[in-house]
Design a protein around this motif. Structure first.
Motif: not given
Length: 186
Positions: A103, A107-108, A110, A113, A117, A120-121
């Motif tokens: 996950e 996210v990274n 994407r 930013k 994000t 979530v990160r």
């Protein structure tokens, strides 16, 4: 004559069995110690990946994860319920580590930013850290239990060895006394 051969056989069997047993115990301890090492390496890679996401670091993390799964797939703990329980706990946490890391990788990747994000990160990094720490704690507990168990068993084996030596010396002493009596009697 026969009693000495029998005693020699018992002593040889004891020493051979003791060697195989301690080798098995060391293999278990090595597996647990290596699991701890791999988990620390994985944590370091997560920290690196968080600071500088790259495919190289992600690949290294995945390789370490596969190595950890391989270490934990061994069945050397199967006949020891207390240790098996700890290994099972670790086996349950390993897929969670992978899920959280994958996950994080998504996210990274994407391009855009946003604040969401980053939230979530940060949550995923926290999950990875918490799961990793719990798994390390379990692995350390397993390692400690194995060391204590090995020390107890070694002490028991040493005591048994001493008893066997005392028995052998007693048999030798009484055997020689009987032999001397037989020689000296008319």
């Amino acid at each position: 004559g026969i009693s000495l051969v029998l005693l020699a056989g018992i002593i040889y069997s004891f020493i051979f069995g003791m060697g195989r047993f301690t080798e098995s115990e060391r293999e278990k301890e090595d597996t647990a110690t290596q699991a701890v090492k791999i988990l620390f390496e994985m944590d370091t890679l997560v920290n690196e990946y968080t600071l500088n996401p790259s495919q190289r670091i992600a690949g290294q993390w995945r390789d370490k994860h596969a190595e950890l799964e391989n270490r934990l797939s061994t069945e050397i703990f199967e006949n020891i319920p207390a240790e098996q329980e700890l290994v099972d706990k670790m086996r349950q946490k390993v897929p969670m580590l992978k899920s959280s890391f994958e996950e994080l990788a998504v996210v990274n990747e994407r391009v855009v930013k946003s604040m969401d994000t980053e939230i979530v990160r940060n949550r995923l990094v926290g999950q990875l850290s918490e799961s990793g720490n719990r798994t390390v704690e379990t692995a350390l507990l397993l390692t400690e239990r194995l060391r204590v168990r090995e020390a107890r068993i070694q002490a028991l084996l040493n005591s048994i060895g001493i008893i066997i030596v005392i028995i052998a010396l007693s048999i030798g002493y009484f055997g020689s006394r009987v032999l001397i009596q037989n020689i000296l009697s008319p």
